[in-house]
Structures are given as C-alpha cells and as structure tokens.
Design an enzyme around this catalytic site. Structure first.
Site, PDB file in Angstrom:
ATOM      1  N   TYR A  67       0.818  -1.216   0.000  1.00  0.00           N
ATOM      2  CA  TYR A  67       0.000   0.000   0.000  1.00  0.00           C
ATOM      3  C   TYR A  67       0.856   1.272   0.000  1.00  0.00           C
ATOM      4  O   TYR A  67       0.628   2.198  -0.769  1.00  0.00           O
ATOM      5  CB  TYR A  67      -0.947   0.005   1.209  1.00  0.00           C
ATOM      6  CG  TYR A  67      -1.764   1.261   1.317  1.00  0.00           C
ATOM      7  CD1 TYR A  67      -2.946   1.414   0.593  1.00  0.00           C
ATOM      8  CD2 TYR A  67      -1.372   2.319   2.133  1.00  0.00           C
ATOM      9  CE1 TYR A  67      -3.695   2.571   0.679  1.00  0.00           C
ATOM     10  CE2 TYR A  67      -2.112   3.487   2.217  1.00  0.00           C
ATOM     11  CZ  TYR A  67      -3.275   3.613   1.495  1.00  0.00           C
ATOM     12  OH  TYR A  67      -4.001   4.764   1.572  1.00  0.00           O
ATOM     13  N   ASP A  75      -8.354  -3.487  -1.450  1.00  0.00           N
ATOM     14  CA  ASP A  75      -9.538  -2.689  -1.774  1.00  0.00           C
ATOM     15  C   ASP A  75      -9.154  -1.369  -2.453  1.00  0.00           C
ATOM     16  O   ASP A  75      -9.854  -0.884  -3.319  1.00  0.00           O
ATOM     17  CB  ASP A  75     -10.331  -2.393  -0.503  1.00  0.00           C
ATOM     18  CG  ASP A  75      -9.436  -1.906   0.625  1.00  0.00           C
ATOM     19  OD1 ASP A  75      -8.726  -2.740   1.215  1.00  0.00           O
ATOM     20  OD2 ASP A  75      -9.430  -0.699   0.909  1.00  0.00           O
ATOM     21  N   LYS A 118     -11.447  -9.059   5.098  1.00  0.00           N
ATOM     22  CA  LYS A 118     -12.051  -7.752   5.348  1.00  0.00           C
ATOM     23  C   LYS A 118     -12.679  -7.228   4.064  1.00  0.00           C
ATOM     24  O   LYS A 118     -12.035  -7.130   3.035  1.00  0.00           O
ATOM     25  CB  LYS A 118     -10.989  -6.776   5.834  1.00  0.00           C
ATOM     26  CG  LYS A 118     -11.504  -5.376   6.023  1.00  0.00           C
ATOM     27  CD  LYS A 118     -10.345  -4.451   6.293  1.00  0.00           C
ATOM     28  CE  LYS A 118     -10.799  -3.017   6.408  1.00  0.00           C
ATOM     29  NZ  LYS A 118      -9.646  -2.115   6.282  1.00  0.00           N
TER      30      LYS A 118
HETATM   31  C1  B12 Z   1     -10.161   7.189  -3.963  1.00  0.00           C
HETATM   32  C2  B12 Z   1     -10.064   7.849  -2.611  1.00  0.00           C
HETATM   33  C3  B12 Z   1      -8.875   7.685  -1.907  1.00  0.00           C
HETATM   34  C4  B12 Z   1      -7.679   6.919  -2.464  1.00  0.00           C
HETATM   35  C5  B12 Z   1      -6.900   7.850  -3.404  1.00  0.00           C
HETATM   36  C6  B12 Z   1      -6.173   7.106  -4.485  1.00  0.00           C
HETATM   37  C7  B12 Z   1      -5.538   8.070  -5.444  1.00  0.00           C
HETATM   38  N1  B12 Z   1      -4.414   7.673  -5.973  1.00  0.00           N
HETATM   39  O1  B12 Z   1      -6.063   9.148  -5.724  1.00  0.00           O
HETATM   40  C8  B12 Z   1      -6.905   6.579  -1.167  1.00  0.00           C
HETATM   41  C9  B12 Z   1      -7.350   5.237  -0.673  1.00  0.00           C
HETATM   42  C10 B12 Z   1      -5.394   6.594  -1.268  1.00  0.00           C
HETATM   43  C11 B12 Z   1      -7.439   7.664  -0.232  1.00  0.00           C
HETATM   44  C12 B12 Z   1      -6.786   8.054   0.901  1.00  0.00           C
HETATM   45  C13 B12 Z   1      -7.295   8.990   1.798  1.00  0.00           C
HETATM   46  N2  B12 Z   1      -8.478   9.620   1.759  1.00  0.00           N
HETATM   47 CO1  B12 Z   1      -9.666   9.446   0.308  1.00  0.00          CO
HETATM   48  N3  B12 Z   1     -11.041   9.180  -0.882  1.00  0.00           N
HETATM   49  C14 B12 Z   1     -11.164   8.593  -2.077  1.00  0.00           C
HETATM   50  C15 B12 Z   1     -12.598   8.664  -2.622  1.00  0.00           C
HETATM   51  C16 B12 Z   1     -13.259   7.322  -2.355  1.00  0.00           C
HETATM   52  C17 B12 Z   1     -12.755   8.998  -4.090  1.00  0.00           C
HETATM   53  C18 B12 Z   1     -12.014  10.232  -4.575  1.00  0.00           C
HETATM   54  C19 B12 Z   1     -11.927  10.219  -6.066  1.00  0.00           C
HETATM   55  O2  B12 Z   1     -10.985   9.687  -6.617  1.00  0.00           O
HETATM   56  N4  B12 Z   1     -12.930  10.730  -6.768  1.00  0.00           N
HETATM   57  C20 B12 Z   1     -12.975  10.711  -8.234  1.00  0.00           C
HETATM   58  C21 B12 Z   1     -12.282  11.952  -8.831  1.00  0.00           C
HETATM   59  C22 B12 Z   1     -12.259  11.838 -10.349  1.00  0.00           C
HETATM   60  O3  B12 Z   1     -13.035  13.053  -8.440  1.00  0.00           O
HETATM   61  P1  B12 Z   1     -12.389  14.423  -7.872  1.00  0.00           P
HETATM   62  O4  B12 Z   1     -11.208  14.159  -7.049  1.00  0.00           O
HETATM   63  O5  B12 Z   1     -13.474  15.219  -7.283  1.00  0.00           O
HETATM   64  O6  B12 Z   1     -11.889  15.165  -9.208  1.00  0.00           O
HETATM   65  C23 B12 Z   1     -12.758  15.778 -10.118  1.00  0.00           C
HETATM   66  C24 B12 Z   1     -13.059  17.227  -9.813  1.00  0.00           C
HETATM   67  O7  B12 Z   1     -13.040  17.566  -8.449  1.00  0.00           O
HETATM   68  C25 B12 Z   1     -12.059  17.987 -10.600  1.00  0.00           C
HETATM   69  N5  B12 Z   1     -10.721  18.211 -10.124  1.00  0.00           N
HETATM   70  C26 B12 Z   1     -10.012  17.626  -9.130  1.00  0.00           C
HETATM   71  N6  B12 Z   1      -8.780  18.151  -9.062  1.00  0.00           N
HETATM   72  C27 B12 Z   1      -8.694  19.083 -10.004  1.00  0.00           C
HETATM   73  C28 B12 Z   1      -7.677  19.965 -10.355  1.00  0.00           C
HETATM   74  C29 B12 Z   1      -7.881  20.889 -11.399  1.00  0.00           C
HETATM   75  C30 B12 Z   1      -6.819  21.841 -11.754  1.00  0.00           C
HETATM   76  C31 B12 Z   1      -9.119  20.906 -12.074  1.00  0.00           C
HETATM   77  C32 B12 Z   1      -9.333  21.862 -13.157  1.00  0.00           C
HETATM   78  C33 B12 Z   1     -10.124  20.040 -11.725  1.00  0.00           C
HETATM   79  C34 B12 Z   1      -9.918  19.145 -10.699  1.00  0.00           C
HETATM   80  O8  B12 Z   1     -11.963  17.222 -11.763  1.00  0.00           O
HETATM   81  C35 B12 Z   1     -12.039  15.836 -11.445  1.00  0.00           C
HETATM   82  C36 B12 Z   1     -12.746  15.143 -12.547  1.00  0.00           C
HETATM   83  O9  B12 Z   1     -14.057  15.605 -12.661  1.00  0.00           O
HETATM   84  C37 B12 Z   1     -13.207   9.824  -1.758  1.00  0.00           C
HETATM   85  C38 B12 Z   1     -14.700   9.675  -1.455  1.00  0.00           C
HETATM   86  C39 B12 Z   1     -15.522  10.071  -2.625  1.00  0.00           C
HETATM   87  N7  B12 Z   1     -16.339   9.187  -3.125  1.00  0.00           N
HETATM   88  O10 B12 Z   1     -15.390  11.200  -3.118  1.00  0.00           O
HETATM   89  C40 B12 Z   1     -12.373   9.762  -0.476  1.00  0.00           C
HETATM   90  C41 B12 Z   1     -12.040  11.068   0.332  1.00  0.00           C
HETATM   91  C42 B12 Z   1     -11.747  12.148  -0.657  1.00  0.00           C
HETATM   92  N8  B12 Z   1     -10.857  10.711   1.096  1.00  0.00           N
HETATM   93  C43 B12 Z   1     -10.864  11.264   2.233  1.00  0.00           C
HETATM   94  C44 B12 Z   1      -9.827  11.085   3.195  1.00  0.00           C
HETATM   95  C45 B12 Z   1     -10.040  11.768   4.534  1.00  0.00           C
HETATM   96  C46 B12 Z   1      -8.692  10.333   2.898  1.00  0.00           C
HETATM   97  C47 B12 Z   1      -7.518  10.111   3.860  1.00  0.00           C
HETATM   98  C48 B12 Z   1      -7.010  11.390   4.481  1.00  0.00           C
HETATM   99  C49 B12 Z   1      -7.919   9.087   4.909  1.00  0.00           C
HETATM  100  C50 B12 Z   1      -6.811   8.851   5.906  1.00  0.00           C
HETATM  101  N9  B12 Z   1      -6.916   9.488   7.051  1.00  0.00           N
HETATM  102  O11 B12 Z   1      -5.907   8.132   5.634  1.00  0.00           O
HETATM  103  C51 B12 Z   1      -6.476   9.454   2.920  1.00  0.00           C
HETATM  104  C52 B12 Z   1      -5.586  10.504   2.280  1.00  0.00           C
HETATM  105  C53 B12 Z   1      -4.224  10.515   2.719  1.00  0.00           C
HETATM  106  C54 B12 Z   1      -3.537  11.678   2.026  1.00  0.00           C
HETATM  107  N10 B12 Z   1      -2.280  11.823   2.319  1.00  0.00           N
HETATM  108  O12 B12 Z   1      -4.123  12.417   1.276  1.00  0.00           O
HETATM  109  C55 B12 Z   1     -12.105  12.082   2.505  1.00  0.00           C
HETATM  110  C56 B12 Z   1     -11.878  13.590   2.453  1.00  0.00           C
HETATM  111  C57 B12 Z   1     -12.727  14.283   3.509  1.00  0.00           C
HETATM  112  C58 B12 Z   1     -12.563  15.747   3.456  1.00  0.00           C
HETATM  113  N11 B12 Z   1     -13.602  16.466   3.051  1.00  0.00           N
HETATM  114  O13 B12 Z   1     -11.514  16.257   3.764  1.00  0.00           O
HETATM  115  C59 B12 Z   1     -13.087  11.491   1.434  1.00  0.00           C
HETATM  116  C60 B12 Z   1     -14.171  12.442   0.967  1.00  0.00           C
HETATM  117  C61 B12 Z   1     -13.711  10.221   2.084  1.00  0.00           C
HETATM  118  C62 B12 Z   1     -14.364  10.470   3.418  1.00  0.00           C
HETATM  119  N12 B12 Z   1     -15.660  10.676   3.458  1.00  0.00           N
HETATM  120  O14 B12 Z   1     -13.722  10.459   4.436  1.00  0.00           O
HETATM  121  N13 B12 Z   1      -8.599   8.147  -0.641  1.00  0.00           N
END
Ligand code: B12
Lengths: 247, 517
Positions: free
Chosen positions: B259, B294, B366
């Site tokens: 991981y 996962d 798990k």
């Molecule tokens: C996948 C995921 C992970 C993966 C990430 C894998 C990876 N390589 O990215 C893993 C398992 C590693 C992870 C870890 C953690 N996660 Co996380 N994760 C998620 C999850 C399930 C999905 C996020 C995602 O990928 N969405 C899909 C993408 C495509 O969407 P997006 O990011 O919004 O991006 C879109 C737009 O926002 C925009 N966008 C994003 N960035 C940019 C930049 C620019 C310039 C532009 C123009 C557009 C743009 O365009 C994208 C496409 O449309 C969310 C929950 C959820 N369903 O949202 C939680 C979530 C984001 N995680 C969360 C947390 C807390 C963590 C951890 C801190 C948990 C922990 N304590 O360990 C750790 C992070 C550690 C760290 N150092 O950051 C929280 C954040 C809460 C908050 N509001 O702060 C969430 C919401 C889950 C929760 N309810 O707790 N996570």
C-alpha cells in the site's frame, strides 16, 4: 403552473416551503430533547415544524429527522454566480485555436499538492484516457502536459514550473478537513509570488470542494469543482492565455 | 460455487516463489524504523526537549557515527555494560548529548549479546502478556456475530473520537478503527502524546492508542462484547507502530506489504523490508493484519482489474506467512467497487466476493464498502451500501467495514455512522441464513466469472514470478500505478546489514510463535 422567480421557495407536493433536515443534538433522548429539536428548527425560521423521528444514538446524543416550512423566499433574478467565463470547445477546436493563435505548444504542469495523496482528480484532467469519455490534456496535440501526481510539495512544483517554463499550472486539492486545502493553496500562491512567477502563469485549482469564487479569493485565475472534464479547463486556459497575451 | 482448486494451488505456488525471492532481499537489509522499533521494544519511550522521539534520537545518533550496519542493539548493549544503565537512561543521556556510544569502551561481544537477549525476553513477555489479556477479555465478554461490523472514527481529536466510538459501539459496531491523519505515513517518526489536531483523521500515537483502548474496554463491558481496536501500521514507521500496537493491545492493524509503495509513493525497498518485521511483531502480538487490496479498485476498474486484487491477495498471504503470521491473523482485503451503472454489477460483486471466501477459507477477510462511486447523493449512496451489506452476509464475509452514506462529503458524523450501522444490522439480520439456502447455478454467470478471475490471476502471478515483484511494480501492475525501484520516499533509511549485525528479535520471535501455536 407559473412560479414567480422573484419569490421562490422550496417545493414538496405543494408550494409550501417544505424542507427536510437531519441533525444530532448533544442531549439525552427524551420528550425534552424532542421539544429542543423543534425549537432549534423554529429558531432557524421554520414554521409548522414536525419532529418525525428521534433516536438515542448513545453517549447522550440524539438524532432527529425534522420537517418544517421555510418562510423565506429567494429572488433568483438577482443572483449572480461566479463561474469561470469561457466558451466551451472540444479537443479538436482547442488544438486548432492554439495552433492558429499561439503557434506553439502550451506547457501545462499539474499536481495535487502537499500532504494530499488523491491523484485521481488531476489524473482525470491530465491522463491520456481522461474522464467520462473526455480525453485528458496529454492527448492534445498542442499541449505539452506534465502530470506530477500527488503529494507534490509546493517547492517541487515551483521548481518544475521553472524547469519546463510552464504557461499553465493546475493544482488539485481533495482533503478539506480543517481547511487544509486553503492552507496549501495559499502557501503555493505565496511561494509563486515570492519567486516572481505568479504573473507569468495562469494558475488554476480544482477539486470536489473547490468553487470558482473560492479560487479567486485565494488568488487563482479560476477554480473547478466536481464533474469537470479536461476540455472545460482547456477551453478556459486557452482563451485566458489569448486574452492575457493579447494574441 | 465450484472453482478450479488445482489452479488455486498453482497460484499459491507461484505466489510463494515470488515471496521467497523477495525475502532474499529483505533478509539482507534493515531500516532506520526497524532499528527504532527495536529501541521501542527495549522500552525506550518519550521525546527530547525539541519534541523528537527518543527512538529517533538514538538511531540518528548511531547512524551519525556509521554504526547502524551492526544494528542499534549492539550499541545499546555495549553502553549498558559500560555505563551500567538501562536503554531508557542511555537514550536520555544521548538526548542530552552527554555520551557518544562510539566512544565507549568496547565490551565482550558475548556479554553484550546476553544483555540484549535479556531485554528482548522482557519485551516478548510484555507482548505475550497483552495478548493473553485480549484472549481473557474475549472469553469473558464474547464477541459480535460475523460479519463483524467495523466502523471508522476520524475527527482528528482523540477525545471526540472516543465519543464517536462509544456511540458507534452502542449502535452495534464490533470494531473501531481510528483513521490516521493525512500524511502521517510520510513522517519518519511517530508523533508523541495525546493529540487533538489531525486532518482527515487522528495521529497514531502510543498515548492515543492507550486512551482509545481504555474507552473501548469500558464500553465493551457495558455492552457485553469485546470491542476490537484498529490502527494503521503503514507508511515510514510501520514496525514502530506495530510495536506500539502490541504494547497497547490493538487488535487489528492495517499492514499491507504494498500500500505505501502504491498509494503513498514510499520506496519499495523500504516498504518491503519494513513490512516483514512489522508483521512479525503483529504475529507475536496476536494482532490481525489487514491488507489493502480494496484500494486498488479506487484507481483501476473493478471488473477489468479484479484479478489484480486476487493476485495481490495471494502474494500478501505468502509474504505474511513468511512473517510468521498464522492464517487466522491474515485479514486480506477486498471491496465492493463496481461502477453502479453496470448491468448485473451485483452478479460480478457476488462472484468476486465469494471467490475470495472460497480461496481464503481460514483468513478473516475484510470487505470494504463502495467509496469511489459514492457521490453527494447520500440517498443513492445509502442504497449502494445496502446492496453491499447484502452481498457481505450472503457471501459470509468476516470483517465488514460499514459503508457511510456521506462518503463523498466528509469523514463520518456520528449520525451517519448510526444510520449505516442500523441498516447493516437490519440487512444482515434479515438475510442471516440466506447463504445456507443458496447454491449458485452450475456453470452460471457467477461461477464462470469467478473462474475467469482466478485464471487471469494465475497468469499474472506467472508473469510477476518471472520478473520479480519489484520489477512488476515498476511496470505498474497494481492499481495502474508504476513506482521506480529506487524512487519514492524513505530509501535513505534502508541499509545493508553487516555480517555481525544483530537483532535479537528475529530468532526469538520465531521461537515465541512456535511456543504459542
Ligand atoms: C479514492 C479515494 C482515496 C484513495 C486515493 C487514491 C488516489 N491515488 O487518488 C486513497 C485510498 C489513497 C485515499 C486516501 C485517503 N483519503 Co480518500 N477518498 C477517495 C474517494 C473514495 C474517491 C475520490 C476520487 O478519486 N474521486 C474521483 C475523482 C475523479 O473526483 P475528484 O477528485 O473530485 O476530481 C474531479 C473534480 O473535483 C475535478 N478536479 C479535481 N482536481 C482538479 C484539479 C484541477 C486543476 C481541475 C481543473 C479540476 C480538478 O476534476 C475531477 C474530474 O471531474 C473519496 C470519497 C468520494 N467518493 O469522493 C475519499 C475522500 C476524498 N478521502 C478522504 C480522506 C479523509 C482520505 C484520507 C485522508 C484518509 C486517511 N486518514 O488516511 C487518505 C488521504 C491521505 C492523504 N495523504 O491524502 C475524505 C476527504 C474528507 C474531506 N472532506 O476532507 C473522502 C471524501 C472520504 C471520506 N468521506 O472520508 N482516498
């Protein structure tokens, strides 16, 4: 049926301002708690408040589901939303525009900065494959895209901006607890200013809890939220670049 | 469900080859955090006047004069004889810059070993005592019905975490995980003391472990079930966190072998070396480890890449066995992460979930809820979680992480957790014995799908076995993420052990495990 846009309110099955709320109060589940929840919602300005569900969730906390009728109305005609202004184009049109007006490849650097490890958002914008069938910037013929991935310290990003002479910088922030995204985004702007780079680039941030308004407040040129696709961002920065350089 | 058992055995064989090859590398190396975990095992705790943990002070000191390749134990053992002091006292003297371990008189090697071995025996006694205490409490209080309901708390403040955790237990949670603060995994030290400010989670510190343990013991007495406590032995301090967990009676540790490499960009040499010792500590502590497959499905497609999950589970299992973990402590992970728009997605989910249960029968699997496709539509999200609950009880999973309807919005509120637990209990009670009634159609969709995934996993294992795990990760085999062998964070903490390197725990833990089981 016609609704007066100067005075709208919420609609359930009739036009009465119905709103559903759920929340937790730090009190023991009791008749008193129920009354407290009702009063609490009434103080928000709701009328006809009904506490439909109340549950002891332990440790002297109680969960409520409440309905009430909002008394306010909103004048929609007066609302202005700050959104990045640009004409939406597709990849081919964007490439074409760069070719014709700029005549060289635009250099884009992207990163999810500091402690944030979420790379999927920035990947969705930058990777070849893109998102929702919308190709990422790496696929654009007239864009040279560098995706630094996640956990990129601001100093590293700045180094890269210098190294590749970036025109556009894309920054992602996903974790927002305790406003850590604000701290990180501010840190980057300050660093760019200190390095005399801020004015040389178009600086854009994005993430699920980023709005254009917030981005402007933090000193960015634009902000993009959930559901963004590469061609949205590219449309914006190409047009902005042309405007800025008066091409 | 009928699966190709021969293929399963063939997979295990390939995975074992992969693990053994990696072990050759691991055996030659140690790391700064392994050495610090040894210092911790010797009972050193606390911080210096700048807030730097004493285990770091000691190991940095030994590193500064180039003594690390012999192992930190040797230097502490020698100092103990030379100064007639215990490890804690020596650490404090180093912190005050009053001594330099390289300048002390060198004592007889055998005498030094005797001292070190005595400390090691004390440490093992301490850990075994904690383990026995867990066994006693489980016997006394009993435990929940499987799938055990696992809820997370992540307020950032340990005292709020306690309120949230106790409420969750009263609503049916059997297991409480305290999510770590963002980026703790990249700290090359373990923060100290009780903490109230974390981002997206709460710092893993020994004091926080102790505080939460006590709270869960209290509420466990109240509800009449033993409540398990989970934290994360991942990142740059894997083995140290395992030691803290073994001392403070954590019951489950996230402790994946890959991981950190994939999701935190930690160097793979570092992670592979660290995970081995870290897992040995968990083995002795009677702690169940959880692996992180996962997570793969958050960056790669859950159908297209289902076999990478299985492949990784096979490898994680073999690596864990090499780290002395018995199967009943190997909690492999998988997840319900198929795009909800896919027709018959549920059939795929059932096939994947059942396959894991069928292959890893003794392991406490798990099962993780949907996260990736959760959106701001909490109502639909709740429906997705309900489907997940059903599949979990239907396929008899062991540890069930309850999905939270607000997954895409924030770390869970107390009420979110309540709703999720209530629904999970409803679904599981309602469908409790469904599994006993159902047989899947011979050569039907589910059976065929499961065997296809197995087949693909076998082929991938063969491929990895040819190039070795490190090269395979370099090529981006898991989670669509590629990491270079010498890239990432923490490589500077890896070193080659000298011929006279000594870590008393390697042999002693092995012996302890033999006596235990
Ligand atoms: C996948 C995921 C992970 C993966 C990430 C894998 C990876 N390589 O990215 C893993 C398992 C590693 C992870 C870890 C953690 N996660 Co996380 N994760 C998620 C999850 C399930 C999905 C996020 C995602 O990928 N969405 C899909 C993408 C495509 O969407 P997006 O990011 O919004 O991006 C879109 C737009 O926002 C925009 N966008 C994003 N960035 C940019 C930049 C620019 C310039 C532009 C123009 C557009 C743009 O365009 C994208 C496409 O449309 C969310 C929950 C959820 N369903 O949202 C939680 C979530 C984001 N995680 C969360 C947390 C807390 C963590 C951890 C801190 C948990 C922990 N304590 O360990 C750790 C992070 C550690 C760290 N150092 O950051 C929280 C954040 C809460 C908050 N509001 O702060 C969430 C919401 C889950 C929760 N309810 O707790 N996570």
């Amino acid at each position: 049926m016609k609704f007066d846009l100067k005075k709208i309110k919420s609609y359930g099955d009739c036009y009465d301002g119905s709103v559903q709320l759920s929340f937790t109060l730090p009190i023991k589940c009791s008749g008193k708690a129920k009354e407290a929840a009702k009063k609490y919602v009434e103080k928000m300005g709701f009328k006809d408040v009904m506490v439909h569900y109340m549950k002891d969730i332990g440790e002297n906390f109680t969960f409520f589901i409440v309905y009430g009728k909002a008394q306010h109305t909103i004048d929609v005609t007066k609302i202005k939303v700050e959104e990045a202004k640009f004409k939406k184009m597709d990849m081919y049109k964007i490439d074409d525009l760069i070719k014709k007006k700029i005549g060289r490849k635009l250099v884009v650097v992207g990163a999810c900065i500091e402690s944030d490890a979420h790379s999927i958002g920035i990947d969705a914008i930058m990777n070849m494959k893109g998102f929702h069938g919308n190709y990422g910037l790496e696929r654009y013929k007239w864009i040279k895209a560098y995706n630094m991935g996640a956990q990129v310290p601001c100093v590293e990003l700045v180094k890269k901006i210098r190294e590749v002479n970036a025109d556009i910088v894309l920054v992602s922030q996903v974790v927002t607890q305790r406003n850590i995204h604000i701290k990180n985004l501010t840190k980057l702007v300050e660093l760019l200013e200190a390095e005399n780079l801020r004015d040389k680039i178009i600086l854009i941030c994005g993430g699920p809890r980023i709005t254009h308004k917030l981005a402007l407040e933090l000193g960015y040129d634009a902000g993009f939220g959930p559901g963004t696709v590469a061609s949205d961002v590219a449309s914006f920065f190409v047009q902005k670049f042309i405007e800025k350089h008066e091409l | 469900m009928r699966i190709d058992r021969k293929k399963v055995e063939a997979c295990r064989k390939e995975a074992k080859k992969i693990a053994l090859k990696l072990k050759e590398f691991i055996d030659l190396h140690s790391t700064t955090t392994i050495e610090r975990s040894i210092v911790r095992l010797f009972g050193v705790d606390g911080v210096d006047k700048n807030g730097i943990p004493l285990p770091n002070v000691v190991v940095d000191h030994v590193k500064s004069f180039g003594g690390l390749a012999r192992g930190v134990s040797y230097w502490l053992g020698n100092a103990s004889i030379a100064l007639n002091k215990n490890p804690q006292e020596i650490a404090e003297l180093i912190a005050e810059k009053k001594i330099n371990l390289s300048k002390l008189k060198k004592n007889d090697d055998e005498e030094i070993k005797k001292v070190i071995d005595r400390w090691a025996d004390d440490a093992i006694k301490r850990i075994v005592k904690v383990r026995k205490e867990r066994e006693r409490l489980i016997k006394k209080l009993g435990e929940g019905e499987k799938p055990l309901l696992y809820a997370i708390v992540a307020t950032g403040n340990i005292y709020h975490d306690i309120i949230q955790a106790k409420s969750a237990v009263k609503n049916g949670a059997d297991i409480i995980a305290v999510i770590r603060s963002t980026a703790q995994s990249l700290l090359d030290y373990v923060p100290y003391g009780a903490t109230t400010e974390g981002y997206g989670g709460t710092y893993a510190t020994q004091e926080n472990f102790r505080i939460m343990r006590k709270a869960l013991d209290e509420v466990g007495e109240e509800v009449g079930r033993y409540i398990r406590l989970v934290n994360y032995a991942s990142g740059l301090c894997m083995p140290e966190i395992s030691v803290m967990g073994a001392f403070e009676r954590l019951d489950i540790m996230l402790n994946d072998s890959m991981y950190g490499i994939l999701f935190r960009d930690i160097n793979m040499k570092r992670t592979f070396t660290d995970q081995h010792f870290s897992r040995i500590v968990n083995a002795v502590g009677g702690i169940i480890i959880n692996t992180g497959e996962d997570n793969y499905l958050t960056t790669s497609d859950a159908i297209e890449h289902a076999h990478t999950v299985l492949t990784s589970q096979f490898i994680n299992e073999q690596l864990a066995l090499l780290s002395l973990l018995p199967k009943k402590q190997i909690g492999l992970g998988h997840a319900f992460e198929i795009n909800p728009d896919i027709k018959n997605g549920l059939l795929y989910e059932i096939a994947h979930a059942l396959l894991v249960r069928e292959i890893f029968k003794e392991e406490p699997i798990k099962y993780m809820p949907p996260t990736r496709f959760m959106t701001g539509n909490i109502f639909k999200g709740h429906a997705m979680d309900t489907m997940f609950n059903l599949v979990s009880v239907l396929t008899r999973q062991h540890i069930h992480l309850v999905g939270i309807l607000t997954e895409a919005i924030h770390t869970p509120f107390m009420q979110d957790r309540h709703i999720s637990l209530e629904t999970a209990k409803y679904v599981m009670n309602n469908a409790r014995d469904l599994a006993k009634e159902i047989e899947f159609k011979k050569n039907g969709f589910i059976e065929r799908r499961a065997n296809k995934v197995l087949d693909e996993a076998y082929r991938l294992l063969r491929k990895i076995s040819k190039v070795g795990l490190m090269r395979a990760i370099e090529a981006g085999i898991f989670a669509n993420i590629a990491r270079p062998i010498d890239g990432g964070k923490g490589l500077d903490g890896v070193f080659v052990k000298d011929q006279d390197y000594y870590n008393p725990f390697l042999k002693k833990f092995e012996k302890a495990m033999k006596n235990e089981i």
